[in-house]
Write a protein that holds these residues in place. Structure first.
Motif, PDB file in Angstrom:
ATOM      1  N   MET A 162       0.840  -1.187   0.000  1.00 17.19           N
ATOM      2  CA  MET A 162       0.000   0.000   0.000  1.00 17.19           C
ATOM      3  C   MET A 162       0.882   1.246   0.000  1.00 17.19           C
ATOM      4  O   MET A 162       1.888   1.298   0.729  1.00 17.19           O
ATOM      5  CB  MET A 162      -0.909  -0.021   1.222  1.00 17.19           C
ATOM      6  N   LEU A 163       0.525   2.224  -0.822  1.00 13.91           N
ATOM      7  CA  LEU A 163       1.316   3.450  -0.949  1.00 13.91           C
ATOM      8  C   LEU A 163       0.467   4.676  -0.648  1.00 13.91           C
ATOM      9  O   LEU A 163      -0.693   4.749  -1.051  1.00 13.91           O
ATOM     10  CB  LEU A 163       1.873   3.590  -2.366  1.00 13.91           C
ATOM     11  N   THR A 164       1.051   5.650   0.030  1.00 11.70           N
ATOM     12  CA  THR A 164       0.390   6.935   0.189  1.00 11.70           C
ATOM     13  C   THR A 164       0.434   7.689  -1.144  1.00 11.70           C
ATOM     14  O   THR A 164       1.147   7.292  -2.075  1.00 11.70           O
ATOM     15  CB  THR A 164       1.085   7.785   1.257  1.00 11.70           C
ATOM     16  N   SER A 165      -0.299   8.785  -1.186  1.00 11.96           N
ATOM     17  CA  SER A 165      -0.318   9.592  -2.415  1.00 11.96           C
ATOM     18  C   SER A 165       1.082  10.052  -2.788  1.00 11.96           C
ATOM     19  O   SER A 165       1.482   9.979  -3.960  1.00 11.96           O
ATOM     20  CB  SER A 165      -1.235  10.805  -2.221  1.00 11.96           C
ATOM     21  N   GLN A 166       1.832  10.534  -1.811  1.00 10.77           N
ATOM     22  CA  GLN A 166       3.178  11.021  -2.101  1.00 10.77           C
ATOM     23  C   GLN A 166       4.091   9.888  -2.527  1.00 10.77           C
ATOM     24  O   GLN A 166       4.909  10.051  -3.449  1.00 10.77           O
ATOM     25  CB  GLN A 166       3.771  11.729  -0.884  1.00 10.77           C
ATOM     26  N   GLY A 217     -14.084  13.389  -3.692  1.00  9.34           N
ATOM     27  CA  GLY A 217     -14.655  13.836  -2.429  1.00  9.34           C
ATOM     28  C   GLY A 217     -13.991  13.271  -1.203  1.00  9.34           C
ATOM     29  O   GLY A 217     -14.416  13.553  -0.086  1.00  9.34           O
ATOM     30  N   TYR A 218     -12.918  12.479  -1.394  1.00 11.61           N
ATOM     31  CA  TYR A 218     -12.221  11.864  -0.273  1.00 11.61           C
ATOM     32  C   TYR A 218     -10.716  12.139  -0.347  1.00 11.61           C
ATOM     33  O   TYR A 218     -10.144  12.255  -1.433  1.00 11.61           O
ATOM     34  CB  TYR A 218     -12.415  10.349  -0.265  1.00 11.61           C
ATOM     35  N   ASP A 219     -10.095  12.181   0.804  1.00  8.75           N
ATOM     36  CA  ASP A 219      -8.639  12.234   0.880  1.00  8.75           C
ATOM     37  C   ASP A 219      -8.108  10.810   0.755  1.00  8.75           C
ATOM     38  O   ASP A 219      -8.534   9.909   1.486  1.00  8.75           O
ATOM     39  CB  ASP A 219      -8.207  12.857   2.209  1.00  8.75           C
ATOM     40  N   ALA A 220      -7.178  10.597  -0.162  1.00  5.14           N
ATOM     41  CA  ALA A 220      -6.700   9.246  -0.450  1.00  5.14           C
ATOM     42  C   ALA A 220      -5.927   8.635   0.706  1.00  5.14           C
ATOM     43  O   ALA A 220      -5.867   7.407   0.839  1.00  5.14           O
ATOM     44  CB  ALA A 220      -5.818   9.256  -1.695  1.00  5.14           C
ATOM     45  N   ASP A 221      -5.331   9.451   1.549  1.00  5.72           N
ATOM     46  CA  ASP A 221      -4.495   8.938   2.640  1.00  5.72           C
ATOM     47  C   ASP A 221      -5.258   8.784   3.950  1.00  5.72           C
ATOM     48  O   ASP A 221      -5.037   7.827   4.691  1.00  5.72           O
ATOM     49  CB  ASP A 221      -3.292   9.861   2.860  1.00  5.72           C
ATOM     50  N   THR A 222      -6.160   9.703   4.243  1.00  3.97           N
ATOM     51  CA  THR A 222      -6.848   9.692   5.536  1.00  3.97           C
ATOM     52  C   THR A 222      -8.288   9.197   5.452  1.00  3.97           C
ATOM     53  O   THR A 222      -8.868   8.836   6.473  1.00  3.97           O
ATOM     54  CB  THR A 222      -6.862  11.095   6.147  1.00  3.97           C
ATOM     55  N   GLY A 223      -8.871   9.228   4.265  1.00  6.92           N
ATOM     56  CA  GLY A 223     -10.275   8.875   4.105  1.00  6.92           C
ATOM     57  C   GLY A 223     -11.224   9.991   4.486  1.00  6.92           C
ATOM     58  O   GLY A 223     -12.449   9.823   4.417  1.00  6.92           O
ATOM     59  N   ALA A 224     -10.685  11.141   4.878  1.00  9.44           N
ATOM     60  CA  ALA A 224     -11.525  12.271   5.273  1.00  9.44           C
ATOM     61  C   ALA A 224     -12.360  12.749   4.090  1.00  9.44           C
ATOM     62  O   ALA A 224     -11.909  12.716   2.938  1.00  9.44           O
ATOM     63  CB  ALA A 224     -10.660  13.421   5.784  1.00  9.44           C
ATOM     64  N   THR A 225     -13.593  13.185   4.377  1.00  9.53           N
ATOM     65  CA  THR A 225     -14.436  13.735   3.330  1.00  9.53           C
ATOM     66  C   THR A 225     -14.046  15.180   3.061  1.00  9.53           C
ATOM     67  O   THR A 225     -13.737  15.936   3.976  1.00  9.53           O
ATOM     68  CB  THR A 225     -15.918  13.656   3.722  1.00  9.53           C
ATOM     69  N   LEU A 226     -14.060  15.543   1.801  1.00  9.26           N
ATOM     70  CA  LEU A 226     -13.621  16.865   1.366  1.00  9.26           C
ATOM     71  C   LEU A 226     -14.777  17.696   0.826  1.00  9.26           C
ATOM     72  O   LEU A 226     -14.551  18.741   0.221  1.00  9.26           O
ATOM     73  CB  LEU A 226     -12.538  16.715   0.292  1.00  9.26           C
ATOM     74  N   LYS A 255      -4.064   2.333  -2.297  1.00  8.06           N
ATOM     75  CA  LYS A 255      -3.774   3.495  -1.475  1.00  8.06           C
ATOM     76  C   LYS A 255      -4.461   3.298  -0.117  1.00  8.06           C
ATOM     77  O   LYS A 255      -5.357   2.476   0.007  1.00  8.06           O
ATOM     78  CB  LYS A 255      -4.270   4.768  -2.175  1.00  8.06           C
ATOM     79  N   PRO A 256      -4.069   4.041   0.905  1.00 13.07           N
ATOM     80  CA  PRO A 256      -4.657   3.811   2.238  1.00 13.07           C
ATOM     81  C   PRO A 256      -6.175   3.777   2.264  1.00 13.07           C
ATOM     82  O   PRO A 256      -6.771   2.945   2.961  1.00 13.07           O
ATOM     83  CB  PRO A 256      -4.098   4.980   3.053  1.00 13.07           C
ATOM     84  N   ILE A 257      -6.829   4.647   1.508  1.00 12.13           N
ATOM     85  CA  ILE A 257      -8.292   4.716   1.539  1.00 12.13           C
ATOM     86  C   ILE A 257      -8.954   3.414   1.102  1.00 12.13           C
ATOM     87  O   ILE A 257     -10.052   3.079   1.544  1.00 12.13           O
ATOM     88  CB  ILE A 257      -8.799   5.892   0.677  1.00 12.13           C
ATOM     89  N   HIS A 258      -8.275   2.654   0.264  1.00 12.13           N
ATOM     90  CA  HIS A 258      -8.886   1.443  -0.271  1.00 12.13           C
ATOM     91  C   HIS A 258      -9.077   0.360   0.792  1.00 12.13           C
ATOM     92  O   HIS A 258      -9.872  -0.565   0.592  1.00 12.13           O
ATOM     93  CB  HIS A 258      -8.056   0.903  -1.434  1.00 12.13           C
TER      94      HIS A 258
END
Length: 226
Positions: A1-5, A180-189, A206-209
């Motif tokens: 699993m990879l973060t966005s960066q 609508g989501y942050d790929a690393d934290t899952g937070a709604t945007l 990615k983490p959100i998956h």
């Protein structure tokens, strides 16, 4: 699993090494999305040679490389016989690099993404007798940042229109992750993030998956040669 960066770094290393170009990565990504979708096309009878032949398809393209992937998908679906409509958020003329190339190779009409344009596509699908409307979410991908309500609200209105009895049934395909989501934290945007019936990401998840709110969504991870 990879973060966005970490994903961006992996792509940059591969490009800098000369083993692949940004254009090749974008083409592979788009082709992977199309293959995953073809294998799961909603309502396909399994008999016709192409699941998308003659089908109206809606592709939503954003102002960056995720949008570039969307233009590749639009072109490949059109080549496979689909009637593709592209609606863009932001000015397509402002694209640069690989995304601009993908936009030019698409070559078809690009309309502004707004509520009336979205509903018009749904109504055209109904007039053709389509039970399903495939919607490709190629808006922002792993790089999205708040606020996103100006783009998610019109798409939410489209969903309400279709599911409110007007039809057809939407089938959302998210490139990397739903808008609508942050790929690393899952937070709604945004107030109302987009949904996804099929999510296609690249190289590694990615983490959100792996987060609970996406465990019921089918995920396909495409190898793009990194």
């Amino acid at each position: 699993m990879l973060t966005s960066q970490e994903m961006r770094d992996a792509e940059a290393r591969a490009i800098d090494s000369g083993s692949v170009t940004g254009t090749e990565l974008m083409e592979r990504a788009g082709a992977g999305v199309v293959q995953a979708l073809m294998d799961r096309w909603p309502g396909w009878d399994g008999i016709s040679p192409s699941p998308c032949a003659g089908q109206l398809v809606l592709v939503l393209c954003g102002p960056g490389n995720n949008g570039g992937d969307g233009y590749v998908v639009a072109r490949l679906l059109a080549e496979a016989g689909a009637d593709v409509r592209v609606l863009a958020y932001g000015d397509p003329a402002a694209l640069s690099g690989d995304a601009l190339r993908a936009r030019r190779l698409w070559g078809g009409t690009v309309q502004m993404l707004d509520a009336s344009g979205l509903v018009a596509v749904a109504e055209q699908a109904v007039s053709r007798g389509q039970d399903w409307l495939v919607v490709i979410d190629a808006l922002f991908g792993i790089g999205q940042r708040a606020p996103l309500d100006p783009v998610t609200e019109p798409v939410g209105d489209l969903v309400d229109h279709m599911l409110g009895g007007a039809g057809p049934t939407p089938f959302f395909v998210a490139i990397d992750l739903p808008t609508g989501y942050d790929a690393d934290t899952g937070a709604t945007l945004c107030r109302r993030p987009l949904s996804s019936d099929l999510t296609v990401t690249f190289h590694q998840p990615k983490p959100i998956h792996g987060m609970p709110h996406f465990l019921d969504t089918e995920l396909v991870v495409v190898d793009i040669g990194l």
